[in-house]
Design a protein around this motif. Structure first.
Motif, PDB file in Angstrom:
ATOM      1  N   SER A  52      18.313  -1.706  -7.645  1.00  0.00           N
ATOM      2  CA  SER A  52      19.460  -2.643  -7.741  1.00  0.00           C
ATOM      3  C   SER A  52      19.524  -3.748  -8.059  1.00  0.00           C
ATOM      4  O   SER A  52      18.298  -4.486  -7.872  1.00  0.00           O
ATOM      5  CB  SER A  52      20.299  -2.258  -6.306  1.00  0.00           C
ATOM      6  OG  SER A  52      19.616  -2.950  -5.586  1.00  0.00           O
ATOM      7  N   ARG A 102      26.054   0.794  -2.888  1.00  0.00           N
ATOM      8  CA  ARG A 102      26.964   1.029  -3.583  1.00  0.00           C
ATOM      9  C   ARG A 102      26.858   2.140  -4.569  1.00  0.00           C
ATOM     10  O   ARG A 102      27.887   2.499  -5.253  1.00  0.00           O
ATOM     11  CB  ARG A 102      27.432  -0.339  -4.334  1.00  0.00           C
ATOM     12  CG  ARG A 102      27.679  -1.500  -3.573  1.00  0.00           C
ATOM     13  CD  ARG A 102      28.036  -2.646  -4.194  1.00  0.00           C
ATOM     14  NE  ARG A 102      26.986  -3.033  -4.936  1.00  0.00           N
ATOM     15  CZ  ARG A 102      26.684  -3.922  -6.071  1.00  0.00           C
ATOM     16  NH1 ARG A 102      27.904  -4.403  -6.597  1.00  0.00           N
ATOM     17  NH2 ARG A 102      25.675  -4.302  -6.453  1.00  0.00           N
ATOM     18  N   HIS A 103      25.634   2.595  -4.702  1.00  0.00           N
ATOM     19  CA  HIS A 103      25.403   3.707  -5.719  1.00  0.00           C
ATOM     20  C   HIS A 103      24.872   4.723  -4.920  1.00  0.00           C
ATOM     21  O   HIS A 103      23.889   4.525  -4.058  1.00  0.00           O
ATOM     22  CB  HIS A 103      24.515   3.278  -6.898  1.00  0.00           C
ATOM     23  CG  HIS A 103      25.088   2.130  -7.591  1.00  0.00           C
ATOM     24  ND1 HIS A 103      24.972   0.874  -7.433  1.00  0.00           N
ATOM     25  CD2 HIS A 103      25.972   2.042  -8.759  1.00  0.00           C
ATOM     26  CE1 HIS A 103      25.941   0.082  -7.973  1.00  0.00           C
ATOM     27  NE2 HIS A 103      26.200   0.873  -8.810  1.00  0.00           N
ATOM     28  N   ILE A 115      25.361  10.555 -10.510  1.00  0.00           N
ATOM     29  CA  ILE A 115      25.377   9.229  -9.610  1.00  0.00           C
ATOM     30  C   ILE A 115      26.693   8.872  -9.443  1.00  0.00           C
ATOM     31  O   ILE A 115      27.700   9.061 -10.667  1.00  0.00           O
ATOM     32  CB  ILE A 115      24.591   8.245 -10.094  1.00  0.00           C
ATOM     33  CG1 ILE A 115      24.156   7.105  -9.189  1.00  0.00           C
ATOM     34  CG2 ILE A 115      25.085   7.612 -11.489  1.00  0.00           C
ATOM     35  CD1 ILE A 115      23.094   6.057  -9.457  1.00  0.00           C
ATOM     36  N   SER A 117      29.517   5.734  -7.662  1.00  0.00           N
ATOM     37  CA  SER A 117      29.544   4.460  -7.080  1.00  0.00           C
ATOM     38  C   SER A 117      30.473   4.274  -5.976  1.00  0.00           C
ATOM     39  O   SER A 117      31.437   5.086  -6.146  1.00  0.00           O
ATOM     40  CB  SER A 117      29.539   3.355  -8.330  1.00  0.00           C
ATOM     41  OG  SER A 117      31.268   3.506  -8.792  1.00  0.00           O
TER      42      SER A 117
END
Length: 142
Positions: A52, A102-103, A115, A117
């Protein structure tokens, strides 16, 4: 709503980077793709880690610009929390809030299938609340 429904709307495609890519290369990759995190996978289906923007900032803070030449495998988050397609958006939000990220990669039987978010989850939750409000208004009006 479930994570599967989000992925069915959004798409299941997940872009990944190889663990040997440099931090600088991964930074460019994030910028070019306008994303805040990327799955690190050497085969495209199993998760070796996640990288990230926060990982990159920590690397720069501790190693300076020399850190940009390191492979992402040296700074990525290895203990990746995932969810399954059957998770509800409430479960996904709770996981993301509790773990402070956040992911959230989505796996089924150990294979990467998508994936999501926090933006994906919040957008769907807002739609859900608006739909519920409209239904209540319609019920009261009738």
């Amino acid at each position: 709503m479930t994570v599967k429904q989000i992925l069915d709307e959004k798409g299941h495609k997940v872009i990944t980077v190889h663990s040997s890519i440099s931090v600088l290369g991964a930074s460019r990759f994030l910028a070019e793709n306008k994303i805040g995190a990327v799955i690190v996978s050497d085969d495209g289906t199993s998760i070796a880690g996640i990288l990230s923007e926060r990982d990159i900032v920590r690397c720069l803070a501790s190693s300076g610009t020399e850190g940009l030449d390191q492979p992402v495998s040296s700074i990525m988050t290895r203990d990746v929390v995932t969810c399954g397609e059957s998770y509800t958006i409430h479960q996904a939000m709770e996981t993301m809030t509790h773990e402070r990220f956040r992911h959230l990669p989505v796996t089924e039987n150990g294979t990467l299938v998508g994936i999501i978010s926090i933006g994906d989850v919040v957008r769907r939750r807002i739609e859900e609340v608006e739909r519920e409000a409209e239904n209540i208004k319609a019920y009261i009006a009738s």
